[in-house]
Design an enzyme around this catalytic site. Structure first.
Site, PDB file in Angstrom:
ATOM      1  N   GLU A 150      42.745  39.601  35.272  1.00  0.00           N
ATOM      2  CA  GLU A 150      43.071  40.554  36.339  1.00  0.00           C
ATOM      3  C   GLU A 150      43.163  41.987  35.823  1.00  0.00           C
ATOM      4  O   GLU A 150      44.041  42.744  36.229  1.00  0.00           O
ATOM      5  CB  GLU A 150      44.364  40.155  37.050  1.00  0.00           C
ATOM      6  CG  GLU A 150      44.290  38.787  37.684  1.00  0.00           C
ATOM      7  CD  GLU A 150      45.479  38.491  38.579  1.00  0.00           C
ATOM      8  OE1 GLU A 150      46.208  39.435  38.948  1.00  0.00           O
ATOM      9  OE2 GLU A 150      45.669  37.309  38.946  1.00  0.00           O
ATOM     10  N   GLU A 163      44.248  29.947  38.095  1.00  0.00           N
ATOM     11  CA  GLU A 163      45.626  29.775  38.546  1.00  0.00           C
ATOM     12  C   GLU A 163      45.576  29.389  40.007  1.00  0.00           C
ATOM     13  O   GLU A 163      44.794  29.956  40.774  1.00  0.00           O
ATOM     14  CB  GLU A 163      46.443  31.073  38.432  1.00  0.00           C
ATOM     15  CG  GLU A 163      46.757  31.563  37.047  1.00  0.00           C
ATOM     16  CD  GLU A 163      47.477  32.920  37.058  1.00  0.00           C
ATOM     17  OE1 GLU A 163      47.707  33.456  35.971  1.00  0.00           O
ATOM     18  OE2 GLU A 163      47.793  33.428  38.153  1.00  0.00           O
TER      19      GLU A 163
END
Length: 529
Positions: free
Chosen positions: A160, A262
């Site tokens: 990210e 995730e």
């Protein structure tokens, strides 16, 4: 009963009565396989304390290596195995630590590892991104340590890093890291496949562009797999209501494996309320042909309330969502294909164009960090920072030099929108400061007053090492064509700059790139002579 089995399992391992060597995982097209040709689906769990949900920072600069404590692994691996876990994700490991005991326990339990290459104080900063010698050394040290274990699938070069449309430039530096770590793995482990991927958040503005960007172009520079941190399915939902169906269709034509790096939304009701419908869907025929499984966030219960177990010292207790997930995982049976029967047909994506939502030219990447080139450059300089110059003074001095003479800083500047990168943008702070001081000094015909800066710089002999001359000449040619005002992109964030200069480097928390950009925009009024 589980804890009793765990104790027996650990005891047998200690006595050497349980042994296993997991077959390496390989990639073909959009799928993973055991090396015997059987398809592999990731049934994973994020395994690291103090790692925030969806990749958010905890604010900690330190970390606890989850694979360096044999006692903790003896405590946790049996519970991971009983859950049906076949892979874990770690977010930061210490490459100097001994991981052999934990990796042996994981191997015996049938569990593979995917590890992020960065750590909190050595990672690509989305607000002032760079790909430099220190980062490359960190990444390769993790590869050296973990690559010795057959049950390592691969790595993430970033998590990210670009998380919205205001920091897309950072992706250029992460992709450069992908390119260089892939090349390093090939050279260091020529007979072993280990992948390098990227873990992305689910931002509607950038998710298409970023997925295409990391997949496009020369495949030696592109990701081996795409990890998606996705929390769209919350509570009672369906593939269509959650948006999972939309993701499946988007990635149906992707050319490398995709999995959820995730997942596990804890709304409503917190971790205890998770019913794991999405797990059943993930391994169903509606998704398994496109998505290669996923990694549940996370093993440890912490303040963010995403845990499967609660740990206190040497004791561990299962939480409600552990039992629910265990039941779900036990019931899944994804349809598979054999490697021999599988003939991939998908092609890499086209690179996204530069525009208001994407500020990276797809065909060009920042240079590979090269410590010896930086040392050659610094050794050749005739004007260098004073030996007693404090690092806290670097920013002002950069601003002074570059504010008065932007062309002196071309060799260390970068512009992701135009794809023009200075050859020394990957060097350290001292080396870069020396470069700009020397360039300015020479532009002033080596006038004695041009290498002073109120005592902050001084002249040097400058070596003429023959082994460096050819490399320096090539770098000088690249520096001469580096970012200039005429090359400023008309789109993206850099368009307003006098000279686009998003990134120089970060020295700890001292973001010099930002200082210099401001100084250059103001111009000569910032100069201190």
């Amino acid at each position: 009963m589980v804890l009793a089995k765990a104790s027996l399992f650990s005891s047998l391992l200690l006595l050497g009565q349980v042994s296993a060597t997991l077959p390496p995982i390989v990639m073909k097209g959009t799928k993973f396989f055991y090396n015997n040709g059987t398809q592999f689906f990731i049934k994973g769990v994020a395994y690291q304390q103090d790692s925030a949900a969806a990749g958010a920072s905890t604010g900690n600069s330190t970390f606890t290596d989850p694979l360096s404590s044999e006692a903790n692994c003896k405590r946790d691996v049996p519970l991971l195995q009983a859950l049906g876990t076949n892979a874990i994700r770690t977010y930061a490991i210490d490459p100097k630590a001994d991981h052999s005991a934990c990796m042996k326990l994981l191997d015996a339990a049938g569990i593979y590892v995917i590890s992020d290459l960065s750590e909190p104080s050595l990672s690509i900063n989305r607000d002032d991104p760079a790909w430099n010698v220190d980062l490359f050394q960190r990444y390769t040290s993790v590869i050296d340590e973990m690559g010795q274990y057959d049950n390592v699938i691969g790595f993430f070069a970033g998590n990210e890093v670009t998380n919205n449309n205001t920091n897309t430039e950072a992706s250029a530096y992460v992709k450069a890291a992908v390119r260089d770590t892939k090349a390093y793995i090939t050279s260091k482990f020529p007979n072993r496949w280990m992948g390098v991927g990227y873990a992305a958040n689910d931002d509607a503005d950038i998710r298409a562009n970023i997925a295409h960007y990391f997949n496009c172009g020369n495949q030696s520079e592109a990701i081996d797999y795409w990890g998606y941190n996705i929390y769209e399915w919350c509570g009672d939902s369906t593939i269509q209501k959650s948006g999972y169906g939309e993701q499946v269709e988007f990635f149906r034509n992707y050319s490398v494996p995709v999995f959820f790096a995730e997942y596990g939304c804890n709304n409503p009701g917190g971790a205890a309320g998770r019913i794991w419908q999405e797990t059943t869907a993930l391994y169903s025929s509606d998704m398994s042909d496109v998505i290669s499984g996923g990694i549940v966030y996370m093993y440890f219960e912490e303040a963010n309330d995403y845990g499967l177990v609660k740990v206190s010292g040497s004791s561990v207790s299962k939480l409600k969502d552990y039992d629910t997930l265990q039941t779900r995982i036990a019931s899944v049976d994804p349809s598979s294909t054999s490697m021999a029967a599988y003939n991939p047909t998908n092609s890499p994506a086209a690179c996204p164009g530069v525009g208001s939502e994407w500020a990276v030219k797809g065909e060009v990447l920042p240079p590979t960090p090269d410590e010896s080139l930086c040392e050659c450059m610094f050794g050749s300089l005739t004007c260098v920072p004073a030996s007693d110059l404090e690092t806290s003074d670097y920013g002002a001095l950069f601003g002074s030099v570059c504010g008065q003479s932007p062309e002196s800083c071309q060799g260390i500047t970068s512009n992701t929108s135009t794809g023009v990168y200075g050859p020394y943008a990957m060097c350290n702070a001292v080396q870069q400061l020396g470069y700009v001081l020397d360039a300015y000094y020479k532009s002033q015909k080596s006038d004695s007053t041009a290498c002073d800066w109120q005592g902050q710089a001084n002249t040097a002999q400058g070596s003429s090492d023959s082994s460096c001359s050819g490399r320096l000449a090539s770098a000088s040619s690249a520096a001469a064509t580096a970012t200039s005002p005429a090359q400023t992109s008309s789109t993206g964030k850099n368009a307003a700059s006098t000279m686009p200069m998003k990134t120089l480097f970060t020295l700890g928390d001292f973001a010099i790139g930002l200082y210099v950009a401001v100084a250059m925009a103001v111009g000569a009024s910032m100069v201190v002579l």
